[in-house]
Design a protein around this motif. Structure first.
Motif, short mmCIF file in Angstrom:
data_model
loop_
_atom_site.label_atom_id
_atom_site.label_comp_id
_atom_site.label_asym_id
_atom_site.label_seq_id
_atom_site.Cartn_x
_atom_site.Cartn_y
_atom_site.Cartn_z
N ALA A 229 9.23 0.16 -16.82
CA ALA A 229 9.52 -0.53 -15.56
C ALA A 229 10.90 -1.19 -15.58
CB ALA A 229 8.43 -1.57 -15.29
N PHE A 230 11.35 -1.61 -16.76
CA PHE A 230 12.66 -2.24 -16.85
C PHE A 230 13.79 -1.30 -16.42
CE2 PHE A 230 11.53 -6.27 -18.80
CZ PHE A 230 12.58 -7.06 -18.38
N CYS A 231 13.64 0.00 -16.69
CA CYS A 231 14.66 0.96 -16.24
C CYS A 231 14.78 0.89 -14.72
CB CYS A 231 14.29 2.39 -16.65
SG CYS A 231 14.21 2.64 -18.41
N PHE A 232 13.64 0.86 -14.06
CA PHE A 232 13.65 0.90 -12.60
C PHE A 232 14.06 -0.47 -12.04
CE2 PHE A 232 10.17 4.07 -13.70
CZ PHE A 232 11.07 5.11 -13.80
N LEU A 233 13.67 -1.54 -12.74
CA LEU A 233 14.12 -2.88 -12.35
C LEU A 233 15.65 -2.94 -12.40
CD1 LEU A 233 12.85 -6.26 -13.71
CD2 LEU A 233 15.19 -5.65 -14.12
N PHE A 234 16.23 -2.34 -13.43
CA PHE A 234 17.68 -2.34 -13.59
C PHE A 234 18.34 -1.67 -12.38
CE2 PHE A 234 21.49 -0.12 -15.41
CZ PHE A 234 22.24 -1.25 -15.69
N GLY A 235 17.82 -0.50 -12.00
CA GLY A 235 18.38 0.21 -10.85
C GLY A 235 18.36 -0.66 -9.60
N ARG A 236 17.27 -1.38 -9.42
CA ARG A 236 17.17 -2.21 -8.21
C ARG A 236 18.09 -3.40 -8.26
NH1 ARG A 236 11.87 -1.11 -5.11
NH2 ARG A 236 11.16 0.68 -6.30
N MET A 237 18.16 -4.04 -9.44
CA MET A 237 19.01 -5.23 -9.50
C MET A 237 20.49 -4.86 -9.43
SD MET A 237 16.98 -7.91 -12.02
CE MET A 237 18.28 -9.12 -12.06
N MET A 238 20.84 -3.63 -9.86
CA MET A 238 22.24 -3.18 -9.75
C MET A 238 22.51 -2.61 -8.36
SD MET A 238 23.25 -4.04 -12.70
CE MET A 238 24.90 -3.69 -12.21
N LYS A 239 21.48 -2.53 -7.55
CA LYS A 239 21.57 -1.92 -6.23
C LYS A 239 22.09 -0.48 -6.31
CE LYS A 239 21.59 -6.13 -3.68
NZ LYS A 239 21.14 -6.86 -4.89
N ASP A 240 21.71 0.22 -7.36
CA ASP A 240 22.06 1.63 -7.53
C ASP A 240 20.97 2.23 -8.41
OD1 ASP A 240 23.06 4.12 -7.99
OD2 ASP A 240 25.01 3.46 -8.74
N ARG A 241 19.95 2.78 -7.76
CA ARG A 241 18.78 3.22 -8.52
C ARG A 241 19.11 4.34 -9.49
NH1 ARG A 241 13.89 2.70 -4.09
NH2 ARG A 241 14.40 0.56 -3.58
N ARG A 242 20.19 5.11 -9.21
CA ARG A 242 20.53 6.22 -10.10
C ARG A 242 20.86 5.73 -11.50
NH1 ARG A 242 25.46 8.48 -6.85
NH2 ARG A 242 25.89 6.28 -7.15
N GLN A 243 21.44 4.50 -11.60
CA GLN A 243 21.80 3.97 -12.92
C GLN A 243 20.54 3.76 -13.77
OE1 GLN A 243 24.87 3.88 -13.70
NE2 GLN A 243 25.86 3.95 -11.68
N GLY A 244 19.50 3.25 -13.14
CA GLY A 244 18.25 3.05 -13.86
C GLY A 244 17.60 4.37 -14.25
N VAL A 245 17.67 5.33 -13.33
CA VAL A 245 17.07 6.64 -13.60
C VAL A 245 17.80 7.33 -14.75
CG1 VAL A 245 16.63 8.92 -12.63
CG2 VAL A 245 16.14 6.88 -11.27
N ALA A 246 19.14 7.15 -14.81
CA ALA A 246 19.90 7.79 -15.89
C ALA A 246 19.46 7.25 -17.24
CB ALA A 246 21.39 7.54 -15.68
N ILE A 247 19.29 5.93 -17.33
CA ILE A 247 18.86 5.36 -18.61
C ILE A 247 17.43 5.78 -18.93
CG2 ILE A 247 18.34 3.17 -19.78
CD1 ILE A 247 20.83 2.04 -18.60
N PHE A 248 16.59 5.83 -17.89
CA PHE A 248 15.23 6.32 -18.09
C PHE A 248 15.25 7.75 -18.62
CE2 PHE A 248 11.76 8.89 -16.37
CZ PHE A 248 10.68 8.29 -16.99
N ALA A 249 16.14 8.58 -18.08
CA ALA A 249 16.21 9.98 -18.51
C ALA A 249 16.60 10.07 -19.98
CB ALA A 249 17.20 10.75 -17.64
N ALA A 250 17.58 9.27 -20.39
CA ALA A 250 18.01 9.31 -21.80
C ALA A 250 16.85 8.90 -22.70
CB ALA A 250 19.21 8.40 -22.01
N MET A 251 16.18 7.80 -22.34
CA MET A 251 15.05 7.34 -23.15
C MET A 251 13.93 8.37 -23.14
SD MET A 251 14.75 3.36 -21.96
CE MET A 251 15.77 2.04 -22.60
N GLY A 252 13.65 8.92 -21.95
CA GLY A 252 12.55 9.88 -21.81
C GLY A 252 12.78 11.13 -22.65
#
Lengths: 568, 202
Positions: free
Chosen positions: A268-291
């Motif tokens: 959830a922190f990956c997606f929280l990051f995207g929202r707090m940065m107001k750019d969800r792609r940034q969170g998804v990118a980190i999620f992808a690397a971890m995933g």
């Protein structure tokens, strides 16, 4: 085999489906927006701040934020240490258990305050119900909340525009407990009781078995502690063998719920990051690397375990079910491998099978998960700020390659940030290699090693990787109860936690003060596949190569020996 | 640091009350009310005596009972544990080999299912695989004077299938199976250990 693959895919789908909305909810909570639970919890929250002396009125500079976190953890450590030393005088001790020895109480208190939850003791033989509840369960909540608070503060540092502050520790910590950890734990605990996990203050029960033998059945207020141990990536079990104990994890459904809870907040922190940065792609990118790192790890662990132990090949044993030494029948190799991968990736450390008996290649993957710094999802909050450290190093290396000042999300990454990142990174090799080397040469320390040959080195590496990475799982044959290890591992846990938190908050403070530059044609995009691959490579090279020589002498040597038919 | 001490101590006290006392005690109250049997550890009573917990395995060595997996702690439910032996441990390979050869000789099986010769992680595994149960049918049938076909039905009735047909492995609860056996065909006291297969494990 195919059915196990289906288990993994359905697990991943369920995890993401739950973590996505949770990330959004958590972003609202930490930004002080209204949520579903606000009407109920806001008055309680205000009351807590009033009792605590108006600590929540203003945002803090990073130094003050760090001081608050350290002071809170220090107070927690003293309190827990006192409980463990005095449990014989405290209530709810129906078995009349003795107080913990000083070195073991030091180790245990550090372990639970740093969210490691390494257990150098067996729960049912060492801890009263009071110690388990007031001592350990409290720290399960607040150590997790500390990690979440720090991660949120670090994210604020990346998101802020020329700000002096990064939030208020007391508010972030309190909200983590009230809005996230408590409600989710209550749901989980009740489902676990329904599935068969005990929740009672009654004493252990003597039973007369069908063959007339006596069996004393340990029980206690287990479900409430297990729920938060998974959710807060704590991992400290109620019983000695953690979630492989049939009363800690009775059914396949209880197992699925627990293994989802292990990774729920980290994802959830990956997606929280995207929202707090107001750019969800940034969170998804980190999620992808971890995933991706997670998927590769799982493939190695499962592949090696389902193949079984090569040394059984000459015995009349049918190994179709895989390597079942140390595993429970109902989970089989599939759910055991999934758990092992998730718990080491997430710095959780609870186990539903005994990692010490895993095939060497699988053990290697588990070790690497911890040694890269617990950044494959990682601990609640801790995994995410750990990964941001690698992000800083990645953009720095990318900047070097093209000769531009590195930047991330518009913030210039300069010498100060990179130095701090490297400082934080160094805590892992110091805790694992330096302390591990001490444990390998001091004769009295060597007595802890159970297995001769290369596996003995793996046991040492695993113990110190787990402590420094604040994981808490073990190659449990290792006799970590010796005072040498309880002390040195206690120090390793402190190093892995605070030598990481303080530099990360310093980075956050430095970044918060900067004004983001608008993206230009020369900006390196940090949301595309190129960045994801680069980030993975940096994690593997920095994290993995540091430990390769040691791993070659441990699990790799053992794997080769096993395939050659050699025993020790 | 000092200025942070007051909120640190106050919040620690509040959190200890909230998460260390209120939360587990409330959970205990609700859990006991909703699921009284499970909350007390799913105890099984027979003729007024507690004979075990539905989830906790126990030692079976007599021929008239189905046997569970080897246990590193001899099914001590107050001190759980596995062997934690390395996969390359000579002790492990020798023990597993010895068990496998003995069971193979007794049952005539070419290969013994791996769960029946390896120790579980908890030392309290309540289950064995259906294959491991089938392997023991002949011995139990002889000891109890029951037809093998009926025993096979009883084994299947006590087998927990994977959740939704997908998650987990099929597993037979040994204690529940043996309780059902005692119900169906009680064994006269005194005939212990005379048949082959007694003390097969460990």
């Amino acid at each position: 085999m195919a059915i196990d693959l289906l288990q993994f895919l359905l697990y991943a789908a369920a995890l993401v489906a739950l973590a996505w909305p949770l990330g959004g909810y958590m972003a609202r909570v930490f930004q002080g927006e209204r949520t579903l639970l606000t009407p109920v919890l806001a008055p309680l929250e205000r009351g807590i701040y009033a009792l605590a002396g108006r600590c929540a009125t203003q945002d803090q500079h990073w130094t003050r934020y760090a001081l608050s976190a350290l002071a809170f953890n220090l107070a927690g450590w003293l309190f827990l240490y006192a409980i463990l030393r005095l449990q014989h005088l405290l209530p709810w001790n129906p078995q009349g258990l003795a107080p913990m020895s000083p070195d073991l109480a030091f180790n245990t208190a550090v372990s639970f305050v740093t969210n490691t939850n390494w257990q150098a003791y067996g729960g049912e033989t060492a801890l009263s119900y009071f110690s388990q509840m007031v001592g350990l369960t409290t720290q399960n909540f607040v150590s997790a909340a500390t990690g979440m608070a720090v991660a949120v503060a670090v994210i604020r540092g990346f998101a802020a525009r020329s700000a002096k502050t990064i939030g208020n520790f007391w508010v972030d910590m309190t909200r983590s407990v009230l809005y996230v950890l408590l409600p989710l734990s209550i749901i989980c605990a009740l489902v676990l009781i329904w599935q068969g996990v005990p929740q009672t203050l009654g004493a252990y029960v003597p039973a007369t078995t069908l063959e007339g033998a006596q069996q004393l059945i340990a029980r206690g207020p287990a479900a409430s502690q297990i729920a938060i141990k998974q959710l807060g990536t704590n991992g400290g079990g109620f019983f000695n063998v953690n979630s492989s104990h049939p009363l800690e994890n009775p059914t396949v459904l209880s197992n699925l719920l627990q293994v989802v809870y292990i990774l729920l907040i980290p994802v959830a922190f990956c997606f929280l990051f995207g929202r707090m940065m107001k750019d969800r792609r940034q969170g998804v990118a980190i999620f992808a690397a971890m995933g991706l790192l997670f998927a590769v790890g799982l493939a190695v662990v499962y592949g090696s375990e389902i193949h079984g132990n090569a040394l059984y090949d000459t015995l009349p044993v049918d190994q179709a079910a895989g390597n079942l030494e140390g595993k429970e029948t109902r989970f089989g190799t599939g759910l055991s491998a999934l758990w092992a991968e998730a718990t080491t990736a997430a710095s959780n450390g609870s186990v539903n099978s005994m990692h010490d008996s895993y095939t060497p290649l699988a053990g290697l993957a588990l070790l690497l998960n911890m040694q890269v710094g617990e950044v494959v999802f990682g601990g609640v909050g801790a995994g995410f700020y750990g990964m941001l450290l690698f992000v800083v190093l990645t953009v720095f290396l990318a900047g070097l390659m093209v000769g531009r000042t590195p930047e991330y999300l518009g913030k210039k990454i300069e010498a100060r940030e990179v130095k701090l990142a490297v400082l934080a990174f160094l805590s892992m090799p110091v805790g694992i290699l330096v302390f591990g080397a001490l444990a390998a040469v001091v004769p009295s320390a060597l007595a802890a090693v159970q297995d001769p040959g290369p596996h003995g080195l793996s046991e040492i590496l695993y113990a110190y990787s787990s402590a420094t990475g604040n994981n808490g799982s073990a190659f449990a044959g290792y006799g970590a109860g010796l005072p040498f290890h309880t002390t040195l591992q206690g120090i390793a846990m402190l190093l892995g936690r605070y030598a990481f938190i303080v530099p990360m908050l310093a980075i956050a403070g430095a970044l918060a003060a900067k004004t983001p530059a608008p993206a230009s044609a020369g900006t390196f995009p940090t949301h595309g596949p190129l960045f994801v691959v680069l980030l993975i490579i940096v994690v593997l090279i920095l994290g993995g190569l540091t430990f390769f020589p040691a791993l070659a002498l441990g699990p790799i040597a053992e794997q080769v020996a096993m395939l050659a038919g050699q025993t020790f | 640091m000092l200025s942070q001490l007051r909120p640190a101590i106050a919040l620690l006290a509040i959190m200890s009350l909230l998460t260390g006392l209120a939360y587990p005690l409330a959970t205990t109250g609700i859990g006991q009310a909703l699921f009284p049997r499970q909350a007390e550890a799913s105890l099984i009573t027979r003729d007024g005596t507690v004979v075990g917990s539905a989830f906790v395995g126990q030692a079976f060595t007599r021929p008239e009972y189905f046997h569970g997996r080897p246990s590193a702690v001899d099914y001590n439910a107050a001190s759980s544990g596995g062997t934690n032996l390395a996969p390359t441990s000579r002790e492990l390979i020798d023990t597993v080999g010895e068990r496998a050869r003995q069971i193979a000789a007794e049952t005539g099986a070419g290969r013994v299912p791996v769960d029946l010769v390896t120790s579980s992680g908890s030392g309290l595994d309540p289950h064995i695989s259906p294959e491991s149960a089938y392997l023991q049918i002949r011995r139990v049938a002889e000891a109890r004077g029951l037809p093998a076909a009926e025993l096979r039905q009883m084994v299947d009735a006590q087998t927990d299938m994977p959740l939704f047909g997908i998650f987990g492995a099929p597993a037979v609860n040994v204690l529940k199976l043996n309780l059902a056996l005692d119900e169906r065909a009680p064994v006269k006291a005194g005939i212990t250990g005379s048949m082959h297969g007694a003390n097969a494990e460990r």
